[in-house]
Write a protein that holds these residues in place. Structure first.
Motif, PDB file in Angstrom:
ATOM      1  N   GLN A  64      23.869  20.005  10.463  1.00 46.64           N
ATOM      2  CA  GLN A  64      24.919  20.532   9.477  1.00 46.64           C
ATOM      3  C   GLN A  64      23.605  21.147   8.123  1.00 46.64           C
ATOM      4  N   VAL A  65      24.067  20.123   7.614  1.00 44.87           N
ATOM      5  CA  VAL A  65      22.394  19.832   6.416  1.00 44.87           C
ATOM      6  C   VAL A  65      21.185  20.460   6.371  1.00 44.87           C
ATOM      7  N   GLY A  66      21.109  19.685   7.764  1.00 42.12           N
ATOM      8  CA  GLY A  66      19.482  20.359   8.299  1.00 42.12           C
ATOM      9  C   GLY A  66      18.328  18.885   7.824  1.00 42.12           C
ATOM     10  N   ILE A  67      18.844  17.937   8.640  1.00 39.31           N
ATOM     11  CA  ILE A  67      18.295  17.118   8.218  1.00 39.31           C
ATOM     12  C   ILE A  67      17.560  16.988   9.445  1.00 39.31           C
ATOM     13  N   VAL A  68      16.476  17.509   9.798  1.00 32.29           N
ATOM     14  CA  VAL A  68      14.873  17.091  10.878  1.00 32.29           C
ATOM     15  C   VAL A  68      14.405  16.154  10.690  1.00 32.29           C
ATOM     16  N   THR A  69      14.630  15.175  11.942  1.00 32.97           N
ATOM     17  CA  THR A  69      14.031  13.970  12.333  1.00 32.97           C
ATOM     18  C   THR A  69      13.046  14.100  13.561  1.00 32.97           C
ATOM     19  N   ASP A  70      12.012  13.029  13.798  1.00 31.17           N
ATOM     20  CA  ASP A  70      11.668  13.427  15.139  1.00 31.17           C
ATOM     21  C   ASP A  70      12.462  12.511  16.212  1.00 31.17           C
ATOM     22  N   SER A  71      11.823  12.669  17.098  1.00 25.02           N
ATOM     23  CA  SER A  71      12.921  11.789  18.969  1.00 25.02           C
ATOM     24  C   SER A  71      12.998  10.952  19.055  1.00 25.02           C
ATOM     25  N   THR A  72      12.403   9.824  17.887  1.00 25.53           N
ATOM     26  CA  THR A  72      12.446   8.385  18.348  1.00 25.53           C
ATOM     27  C   THR A  72      13.598   8.008  18.477  1.00 25.53           C
ATOM     28  N   HIS A  73      14.687   8.388  19.012  1.00 24.44           N
ATOM     29  CA  HIS A  73      16.207   7.730  18.886  1.00 24.44           C
ATOM     30  C   HIS A  73      16.540   6.126  18.839  1.00 24.44           C
ATOM     31  N   THR A  74      17.730   5.877  18.093  1.00 20.38           N
ATOM     32  CA  THR A  74      18.134   5.502  17.442  1.00 20.38           C
ATOM     33  C   THR A  74      16.828   4.340  16.143  1.00 20.38           C
ATOM     34  N   LYS A  75      16.037   5.306  15.711  1.00 23.10           N
ATOM     35  CA  LYS A  75      15.054   4.741  15.157  1.00 23.10           C
ATOM     36  C   LYS A  75      14.517   5.997  14.591  1.00 23.10           C
ATOM     37  N   ALA A  76      15.197   6.901  14.459  1.00 19.37           N
ATOM     38  CA  ALA A  76      14.502   8.470  14.049  1.00 19.37           C
ATOM     39  C   ALA A  76      13.774   8.446  12.688  1.00 19.37           C
ATOM     40  N   ARG A  77      13.016   9.490  12.041  1.00 21.87           N
ATOM     41  CA  ARG A  77      12.305   9.221  11.447  1.00 21.87           C
ATOM     42  C   ARG A  77      12.239  10.633  10.689  1.00 21.87           C
ATOM     43  N   ILE A  78      12.855  11.021   9.100  1.00 27.81           N
ATOM     44  CA  ILE A  78      12.957  12.049   8.547  1.00 27.81           C
ATOM     45  C   ILE A  78      11.520  12.880   8.736  1.00 27.81           C
ATOM     46  N   LYS A  79      12.340  13.674   9.502  1.00 26.64           N
ATOM     47  CA  LYS A  79      10.634  14.945   8.875  1.00 26.64           C
ATOM     48  C   LYS A  79      10.740  15.993   7.662  1.00 26.64           C
ATOM     49  N   SER A  80      11.977  16.710   7.859  1.00 29.22           N
ATOM     50  CA  SER A  80      12.264  17.131   6.898  1.00 29.22           C
ATOM     51  C   SER A  80      14.210  17.543   6.148  1.00 29.22           C
ATOM     52  N   ILE A  81      13.936  18.197   5.181  1.00 27.34           N
ATOM     53  CA  ILE A  81      15.773  18.133   4.789  1.00 27.34           C
ATOM     54  C   ILE A  81      15.731  19.094   3.866  1.00 27.34           C
ATOM     55  N   SER A  82      16.904  20.270   4.728  1.00 24.62           N
ATOM     56  CA  SER A  82      16.782  21.967   4.302  1.00 24.62           C
ATOM     57  C   SER A  82      17.863  21.689   3.030  1.00 24.62           C
TER      58      SER A  82
END
Ligand code: ADP
Ligand code: ASP
Ligand code: MG
Length: 606
Positions: free
Chosen positions: A99-117
């Motif tokens: 809901q916040v728009g914390i977009v990550t990559d698709s590495t499930h269980t250790k994803a990295r943040i790409k961007s946040i709205s």
């Protein structure tokens, strides 16, 4: 205007009473005139319990479904926290990562943040709400729920502080981030393991980054990476009191005088070695490419000089990644006709301190402490401000205690118990600094790819020589005896790589070139009294390349890019050392220039 991000860890929201106490802290910060974002973790042991639930169904739960499950823990906490704040008469809204728009990559269980709205949070804050965000979770570009890795709520909190601080479309904000937890600050080591550990009042970003990645579980290391990159002032403090905690701040003068500020332990590591690989350019690249293709973070790497055309590459991974790592390497070991061996019962003990850069004899003192406890060192790697030693798991806690006491970390000192003006000064400087961070364009670009690796510089040193001892018996005290002998000649050792293979230890280290011959003579003399069969070699024609940045070790791709670019140029790597802020690579001197060019190219540095 000012914004406070408050993060409450699992134990700080474990029951209704604690949720209410946390809610009061948030309200107090709001009444003091701040906008407030609260980030919460799953309550108590919820995440562990959810993992156990999955294991009741299958031993190998699919990562996507695991994230779906684990994210529910934080969702419980945010709703309860919002209810608590509302019941105390303040406005609050809970939001999931998606809901916040914390977009990550698709590495499930250790994803990295790409961007946040920032839009939704900003709107809610402007409407007078305390905004409550679920830590540890995000969403990928295909709307799958992801999680950031255990302990990841710290990273959510600091990342939110960073985007709010540098949001080009928002007002100028003074931002601070408080990490509320069940200890009243960062200690010289885990106070649960070493009860006389001492609370630290201020520590640098780099020290905390190394300590966290060396096992100090009080902070998620990637959160420190964000804090340093985006200039977020951080305080770790108790959720059960109002006392001041530990400030994590930019490095200041007094810190450079403290050789060791803390020690840490990673209990569950696994050591893997490929013995007898061809000593040729490109081999390490193939090894680490195979491992990082599975998103496994390689921790220590001890690649040292080969003999008779063969080399041994040793490294460690978290023990839960052992099976996947072995699977990844089996075909390669077969192709190269190398032996793939592993040891699943090892732990890593590290010491960290800014003053290590300028103080001598630190490694020797650490090794002496371990030798006097009869603890054998299976691998050694060093960084600019860190030394790590791999030991048998059965010796882990004894090793940590021995090292902690060897450096008298329980005694008061500047920045830890013996508070001085300088310490207060650095805290104040950080608060003020919070408005003045760097070039806005550059920061905005970084925000567009928040968690990309940040390599800032490549340096080369050509004033060192390298010594290697082959076939040291694997006994406590042997490596120490060598370093003690070298130190007795007043010779400063820089990089150390020790690797165990076929039951024997290979030990390589670098010294100033003009001291190479005396260092070699001392090392040979010391080795003769251990075993006459130990072989020694020295090389004065080396170049050391330093790749400097933030989060170098936790980004799976960095070592791969280094090895890849050097391999493609036919450059053989003689030694390598890794830490969170620096990866150093030793190559032949006549290839130093080419290596520097290649590395600058691959990391896009002018
Ligand atoms: P939270 O749930 O609040 O995130 P964590 O359990 O992740 O809390 O972190 C707090 C714990 O970290 C402490 O209880 C302590 O045992 C452990 N810890 C490990 N190393 C350190 C250290 N150097 N200083 C303080 N605490 C540490
Ligand atoms: N709940 C998650 C965990 O236990 C994230 C966190 O606590 O930071 O790892
Ligand atoms: Mg934590």
């Amino acid at each position: 205007m000012s914004l406070v991000v408050q993060k409450f860890g699992g134990s700080s929201v474990a029951n209704a009473q604690r949720v209410m106490a946390a809610a009061r802290k948030a309200i107090r910060a709001k009444h003091a005139g701040n906008q407030v974002i609260v980030v919460v973790s799953a309550r108590g042991d919820t995440t562990d319990e959810l993992i156990a639930l999955a294991k009741e169904i299958t031993e190998t739960p699919p990562a996507r479904e695991m994230d779906m499950l684990l994210s529910t823990g934080e969702q419980i906490s945010i709703s309860l926290m919002a209810m608590a704040i509302q019941s105390l008469g303040e406005r609050a809204i809970s939001l999931t990562g998606a809901q916040v728009g914390i977009v990550t990559d698709s590495t499930h269980t250790k994803a990295r943040i790409k961007s946040i709205s920032t839009a939704r949070m900003r709107k809610a804050l402007e409407d007078g709400h305390i905004v409550i965000v679920a830590g540890f979770q995000g969403i990928d570009e295909d709307d799958n729920i992801t999680t950031l890795g255990r302990g990841g709520s710290d990273t959510t909190a600091v990342a939110l502080a960073a985007v709010m601080k540098h949001d080009p479309s928002g007002p100028k904000l003074e931002v601070a981030c408080d990490i509320f937890t069940d200890v009243d600050g960062v200690y010289t080591t885990d106070p649960r393991v070493v009860p006389d550990a001492r609370k630290i009042e201020a520590i640098s970003y780099d020290e905390m980054l190394e300590l966290a990645s060396a096992g100090a579980g009080v902070m998620h290391s990637r959160s420190i990476e964000f804090a340093r990159k985006f200039d977020v002032p951080l305080q770790v403090r108790s959720s059960f009191s109002d006392s001041e905690g530990t400030w994590i701040v930019p490095e200041t003068e007094w810190m450079t005088k403290i050789p060791v500020c803390g020690a840490a332990l990673v209990r569950d590591e696994a050591r893997i070695a490929l013995e007898g690989v061809p000593d040729q350019p490109g081999i390490s690249h193939r090894i680490f490419e195979a491992v990082s293709a599975r998103n496994i973070v390689v921790d220590m790497i001890a690649q040292s000089v080969g003999s008779n055309g063969k080399a041994n590459v040793g490294f460690t991974v978290p023990s839960h990644d052992l099976t996947a790592t072995l699977e990844a390497l089996q075909p390669l070991a077969q192709e190269l006709d190398a032996r793939l061996v592993h040891d699943a019962q090892v732990s890593k003990v590290s010491i960290v301190g800014t003053g290590m850069k300028t103080n001598t004899g630190i490694a020797e003192k650490m090794f002496a402490a371990l030798a006097s406890e009869k603890i054998s060192m299976k691998m050694i790697t060093t960084g600019e401000i860190k030394i790590s030693v791999l030991v048998d798991k059965a010796d882990a806690e004894k090793a940590l205690r021995a090292v902690h006491s060897a450096f008298s970390l329980e005694k008061p000192r500047y920045g830890a118990g013996a508070s001085v003006e300088d310490v207060n000064h650095s805290k104040i400087a950080t608060r003020h600094n919070s408005q003045s961070s760097g070039d806005l364009v550059e920061i905005t670009q970084q925000l567009a790819s928040m968690e990309e690796i940040l390599v800032s510089e490549i340096q080369q040193a050509v004033d060192q020589g390298r010594i290697t001892l082959f076939g040291l018996p694997d006994k406590p005290g042997n490596s120490f005896a060598i370093f003690q002998a070298v130190a007795s000649g007043g010779i400063v050792v820089d990089m150390i790589v020790q690797n165990l293979c076929g039951g024997k230890v290979d030990l390589s280290f670098s010294v100033p070139r003009e001291k190479l011959q005396p260092a070699l003579a001392l090392a040979i003399e010391a080795s003769r009294s251990i075993d006459v069969d130990i072989q020694a070699s020295a090389d004065s024609e080396i170049a050391t390349l330093y790749v400097l940045g933030v989060g170098m070790r936790t980004h799976t791709g960095v070592a791969r890019r280094i090895f890849g670019s050097l391999a493609s140029a036919g450059i053989n790597i003689l030694m390598i050392n890794t830490s969170e802020t620096c990866i150093s690579v030793v190559v032949q001197k006549n290839q130093g220039k080419l290596a520097e060019e290649k590395l600058k190219k691959v990391f896009d540095i002018d």
